[in-house]
Design a protein around this motif. Structure first.
Motif, PDB file in Angstrom:
ATOM      1  N   MET A   1     -41.798  15.272  30.095  1.00 26.12           N
ATOM      2  CA  MET A   1     -42.359  14.046  29.272  1.00 26.12           C
ATOM      3  C   MET A   1     -41.470  13.858  28.162  1.00 26.12           C
ATOM      4  SD  MET A   1     -46.290  13.196  28.423  1.00 26.12           S
ATOM      5  CE  MET A   1     -46.605  13.790  27.021  1.00 26.12           C
ATOM      6  N   LEU A   2     -41.108  12.364  28.020  1.00 30.59           N
ATOM      7  CA  LEU A   2     -40.341  11.859  27.024  1.00 30.59           C
ATOM      8  C   LEU A   2     -41.073  11.676  25.693  1.00 30.59           C
ATOM      9  CD1 LEU A   2     -38.446   9.374  28.968  1.00 30.59           C
ATOM     10  CD2 LEU A   2     -37.611  11.535  28.652  1.00 30.59           C
ATOM     11  N   ASN A   3     -41.674  12.668  25.078  1.00 29.25           N
ATOM     12  CA  ASN A   3     -42.529  12.408  23.981  1.00 29.25           C
ATOM     13  C   ASN A   3     -41.434  13.181  22.687  1.00 29.25           C
ATOM     14  OD1 ASN A   3     -42.623  15.244  24.114  1.00 29.25           O
ATOM     15  ND2 ASN A   3     -44.542  15.520  24.719  1.00 29.25           N
ATOM     16  N   GLU A   4     -42.430  13.160  21.481  1.00 30.26           N
ATOM     17  CA  GLU A   4     -41.697  13.330  20.409  1.00 30.26           C
ATOM     18  C   GLU A   4     -40.859  14.964  20.262  1.00 30.26           C
ATOM     19  OE1 GLU A   4     -44.916  12.879  17.789  1.00 30.26           O
ATOM     20  OE2 GLU A   4     -43.687  14.274  16.208  1.00 30.26           O
ATOM     21  N   SER A   5     -41.492  15.881  21.018  1.00 32.26           N
ATOM     22  CA  SER A   5     -41.184  17.265  21.167  1.00 32.26           C
ATOM     23  C   SER A   5     -39.899  17.100  21.936  1.00 32.26           C
ATOM     24  CB  SER A   5     -42.010  18.094  21.462  1.00 32.26           C
ATOM     25  OG  SER A   5     -43.225  17.795  21.663  1.00 32.26           O
ATOM     26  N   TYR A   6     -39.999  16.530  23.091  1.00 32.65           N
ATOM     27  CA  TYR A   6     -38.958  16.445  23.814  1.00 32.65           C
ATOM     28  C   TYR A   6     -37.527  16.135  23.191  1.00 32.65           C
ATOM     29  CZ  TYR A   6     -35.402  14.504  27.288  1.00 32.65           C
ATOM     30  OH  TYR A   6     -34.103  14.117  27.681  1.00 32.65           O
ATOM     31  N   TRP A   7     -37.730  14.836  22.408  1.00 30.18           N
ATOM     32  CA  TRP A   7     -36.360  14.541  21.576  1.00 30.18           C
ATOM     33  C   TRP A   7     -36.150  15.230  20.376  1.00 30.18           C
ATOM     34  CZ3 TRP A   7     -33.244  11.137  23.914  1.00 30.18           C
ATOM     35  CH2 TRP A   7     -33.636  10.370  24.660  1.00 30.18           C
ATOM     36  N   ASN A   8     -37.323  15.863  19.870  1.00 26.60           N
ATOM     37  CA  ASN A   8     -36.986  16.828  18.508  1.00 26.60           C
ATOM     38  C   ASN A   8     -36.204  17.931  19.195  1.00 26.60           C
ATOM     39  OD1 ASN A   8     -37.191  16.924  15.516  1.00 26.60           O
ATOM     40  ND2 ASN A   8     -38.666  18.559  15.922  1.00 26.60           N
ATOM     41  N   ASN A   9     -36.533  18.382  20.121  1.00 21.35           N
ATOM     42  CA  ASN A   9     -35.956  19.747  20.955  1.00 21.35           C
ATOM     43  C   ASN A   9     -34.338  19.293  21.269  1.00 21.35           C
ATOM     44  OD1 ASN A   9     -37.726  21.567  20.419  1.00 21.35           O
ATOM     45  ND2 ASN A   9     -38.778  21.025  22.635  1.00 21.35           N
ATOM     46  N   ALA A 111     -33.421   4.989  26.235  1.00 26.42           N
ATOM     47  CA  ALA A 111     -34.227   6.383  26.158  1.00 26.42           C
ATOM     48  C   ALA A 111     -35.767   6.446  26.570  1.00 26.42           C
ATOM     49  CB  ALA A 111     -33.888   6.833  24.870  1.00 26.42           C
ATOM     50  N   ILE A 112     -36.151   5.182  26.498  1.00 31.03           N
ATOM     51  CA  ILE A 112     -37.707   5.085  26.865  1.00 31.03           C
ATOM     52  C   ILE A 112     -37.924   5.225  28.103  1.00 31.03           C
ATOM     53  CG2 ILE A 112     -38.259   3.919  24.524  1.00 31.03           C
ATOM     54  CD1 ILE A 112     -38.551   1.399  26.017  1.00 31.03           C
ATOM     55  N   HIS A 113     -39.259   5.708  28.710  1.00 32.79           N
ATOM     56  CA  HIS A 113     -39.131   5.535  30.211  1.00 32.79           C
ATOM     57  C   HIS A 113     -39.598   4.265  30.457  1.00 32.79           C
ATOM     58  CE1 HIS A 113     -41.208   6.286  34.092  1.00 32.79           C
ATOM     59  NE2 HIS A 113     -40.532   7.373  34.136  1.00 32.79           N
ATOM     60  N   PRO A 114     -38.759   3.950  31.939  1.00 30.23           N
ATOM     61  CA  PRO A 114     -38.841   2.573  32.223  1.00 30.23           C
ATOM     62  C   PRO A 114     -40.203   2.090  32.466  1.00 30.23           C
ATOM     63  CG  PRO A 114     -37.061   3.723  33.312  1.00 30.23           C
ATOM     64  CD  PRO A 114     -38.031   4.761  32.500  1.00 30.23           C
ATOM     65  N   SER A 115     -41.203   2.858  32.699  1.00 28.90           N
ATOM     66  CA  SER A 115     -42.566   2.037  32.788  1.00 28.90           C
ATOM     67  C   SER A 115     -42.943   1.621  31.304  1.00 28.90           C
ATOM     68  CB  SER A 115     -43.534   3.137  33.024  1.00 28.90           C
ATOM     69  OG  SER A 115     -43.426   4.400  32.027  1.00 28.90           O
ATOM     70  N   GLN A 116     -42.027   1.708  30.247  1.00 29.06           N
ATOM     71  CA  GLN A 116     -42.598   1.059  29.117  1.00 29.06           C
ATOM     72  C   GLN A 116     -41.624  -0.130  28.608  1.00 29.06           C
ATOM     73  OE1 GLN A 116     -42.188   4.762  26.378  1.00 29.06           O
ATOM     74  NE2 GLN A 116     -44.183   4.308  26.004  1.00 29.06           N
ATOM     75  N   PHE A 143     -29.834   2.069  38.042  1.00 22.77           N
ATOM     76  CA  PHE A 143     -31.031   2.757  37.596  1.00 22.77           C
ATOM     77  C   PHE A 143     -31.226   3.984  38.618  1.00 22.77           C
ATOM     78  CE2 PHE A 143     -35.734   4.178  38.123  1.00 22.77           C
ATOM     79  CZ  PHE A 143     -35.758   4.100  36.721  1.00 22.77           C
ATOM     80  N   SER A 144     -31.671   5.090  37.649  1.00 24.30           N
ATOM     81  CA  SER A 144     -31.852   6.224  38.353  1.00 24.30           C
ATOM     82  C   SER A 144     -32.964   7.209  37.495  1.00 24.30           C
ATOM     83  CB  SER A 144     -30.672   7.466  38.476  1.00 24.30           C
ATOM     84  OG  SER A 144     -31.116   8.565  38.447  1.00 24.30           O
ATOM     85  N   GLU A 145     -33.902   7.829  38.242  1.00 29.09           N
ATOM     86  CA  GLU A 145     -35.084   8.279  37.635  1.00 29.09           C
ATOM     87  C   GLU A 145     -34.604   9.480  36.787  1.00 29.09           C
ATOM     88  OE1 GLU A 145     -38.056   8.271  36.892  1.00 29.09           O
ATOM     89  OE2 GLU A 145     -38.645   6.423  38.001  1.00 29.09           O
ATOM     90  N   LYS A 146     -33.276   9.916  37.047  1.00 26.41           N
ATOM     91  CA  LYS A 146     -32.743  11.136  36.604  1.00 26.41           C
ATOM     92  C   LYS A 146     -32.583  10.882  34.987  1.00 26.41           C
ATOM     93  CE  LYS A 146     -30.013  13.217  39.831  1.00 26.41           C
ATOM     94  NZ  LYS A 146     -28.656  13.027  39.826  1.00 26.41           N
ATOM     95  N   GLY A 147     -32.862   9.796  34.328  1.00 26.96           N
ATOM     96  CA  GLY A 147     -32.630   9.559  33.140  1.00 26.96           C
ATOM     97  C   GLY A 147     -33.484  10.536  32.021  1.00 26.96           C
ATOM     98  N   PRO A 148     -33.168  10.287  30.522  1.00 23.81           N
ATOM     99  CA  PRO A 148     -32.435   9.302  30.033  1.00 23.81           C
ATOM    100  C   PRO A 148     -30.905   9.777  29.958  1.00 23.81           C
ATOM    101  CG  PRO A 148     -33.820  10.845  28.542  1.00 23.81           C
ATOM    102  CD  PRO A 148     -34.140  11.337  29.812  1.00 23.81           C
ATOM    103  N   PRO A 149     -29.998   8.797  29.864  1.00 24.86           N
ATOM    104  CA  PRO A 149     -30.306   7.500  29.703  1.00 24.86           C
ATOM    105  C   PRO A 149     -30.722   6.902  31.196  1.00 24.86           C
ATOM    106  CG  PRO A 149     -28.001   7.688  29.975  1.00 24.86           C
ATOM    107  CD  PRO A 149     -28.583   9.129  29.773  1.00 24.86           C
ATOM    108  N   PHE A 150     -31.723   5.934  31.072  1.00 24.43           N
ATOM    109  CA  PHE A 150     -31.946   4.959  32.257  1.00 24.43           C
ATOM    110  C   PHE A 150     -31.416   3.826  32.219  1.00 24.43           C
ATOM    111  CE2 PHE A 150     -35.931   7.645  31.041  1.00 24.43           C
ATOM    112  CZ  PHE A 150     -36.247   8.286  32.185  1.00 24.43           C
ATOM    113  N   GLY A 151     -30.716   3.356  33.476  1.00 23.88           N
ATOM    114  CA  GLY A 151     -29.857   2.357  33.358  1.00 23.88           C
ATOM    115  C   GLY A 151     -30.730   1.126  34.076  1.00 23.88           C
ATOM    116  N   GLY A 152     -30.085   0.254  34.513  1.00 25.40           N
ATOM    117  CA  GLY A 152     -30.670  -1.215  35.047  1.00 25.40           C
ATOM    118  C   GLY A 152     -29.650  -2.024  35.349  1.00 25.40           C
ATOM    119  N   ASP A 153     -30.226  -3.180  35.733  1.00 22.41           N
ATOM    120  CA  ASP A 153     -29.212  -4.265  36.252  1.00 22.41           C
ATOM    121  C   ASP A 153     -29.627  -5.706  35.273  1.00 22.41           C
ATOM    122  OD1 ASP A 153     -30.775  -5.976  37.676  1.00 22.41           O
ATOM    123  OD2 ASP A 153     -30.513  -4.349  39.229  1.00 22.41           O
ATOM    124  N   SER A 154     -28.530  -6.482  35.200  1.00 24.13           N
ATOM    125  CA  SER A 154     -28.531  -7.765  34.567  1.00 24.13           C
ATOM    126  C   SER A 154     -30.075  -8.442  35.054  1.00 24.13           C
ATOM    127  CB  SER A 154     -27.355  -8.718  35.011  1.00 24.13           C
ATOM    128  OG  SER A 154     -26.423  -8.048  34.569  1.00 24.13           O
TER     129      SER A 154
END
Ligand SMILES: C[S@@+](CC[C@H](N)C(=O)[O-])C[C@H]1O[C@@H](n2cnc3c(N)ncnc32)[C@H](O)[C@@H]1O
Length: 197
Positions: A1-9, A111-116, A143-154
């Motif tokens: 989960m891309l929460n605060e502890s994930y990034w802090n770690n 860096a944020i989950h694409p659902s956001q 785009f790949s679910e393997k992020g972050p980083p999550f890509g995308g297109d124009s």
């Protein structure tokens, strides 16, 4: 989960491949030609503050950062000791309040989950004053679910942001830093007062 502890770690482990070590060229070249030093500027997910530190050093005294990793903020303060504590939001971007004239995007959207993403566009809209702009870079790779980083297109990016903003610029970045060459879109979106949702 891309929460605060994930990034802090990630900062604790030094697993921070995104850190460019200094302000990136596209952001530098953009901000270098902005004249109004009173603009209220926000950099979300600011990390070690390469962009924020540079922008503040130019005399943009109303520069703010939002970063929820304590470890990153400690390093940011060491790097830029004159940056005012009161202009650092050590919290979740989606929970901050304020009114800004310019929001700088640099590897936060990816860096944020694409659902956001929808929430992100709406939040930026809410944080900007009318006439305010969001300027920065978006990754241009599939785009790949393997992020972050999550890509995308124009197409995806444009259909998301044009609901909220006037698109002043949206083009392949010509001055990306070497490792990101060919993989970035530079954009300038504006919150206009004729497109109220
Ligand atoms: C890929 S890093 C980029 C850091 C910085 N922009 C740079 O270019 O060096 C993403 C950053 O966003 C922060 N972040 C992710 N989600 C956040 C949220 N919801 N609120 C605040 N910060 C967040 C992370 O802690 C991390 O520092």
């Amino acid at each position: 989960m891309l929460n605060e502890s994930y990034w802090n770690n990630r900062y604790i482990e030094g697993n921070i491949g995104w850190d460019a070590g200094s302000v990136t060229t596209p952001i530098k070249q953009y901000i270098d030609q902005v004249e109004d030093k009173n603009l209220r500027i926000l950099i979300p997910g600011a990390g070690f503050g390469n962009e924020a530190g540079y922008i503040y050093s130019l005399g943009f005294v109303n520069t703010f950062v939002c970063e929820w990793s304590e470890k990153a903020v400690i390093q940011f303060k060491k790097n830029y000791p004159s940056f005012p504590d009161s202009q650092i939001f050590l919290k979740n971007f989606f929970e901050i309040e304020g009114d800004f004239d310019l929001i700088i995007e640099q590897t936060f959207f990816c860096a944020i989950h694409p659902s956001q993403r929808e929430l992100y566009a709406k939040k930026v809209f809410d944080l900007l004053n009318f006439g305010g702009k969001m300027v920065g870079l978006l990754f241009d790779f599939p785009f790949s679910e393997k992020g972050p980083p999550f890509g995308g297109d124009s197409q995806e990016y444009l259909s998301l942001f044009k609901k909220y903003f006037k698109i002043n610029c949206f083009e392949k970045s010509y001055n990306s830093i070497k490792p990101r060459e060919g993989n970035e879109i530079f954009f300038n979106f504006e919150k206009t007062n004729y497109k109220l949702l």
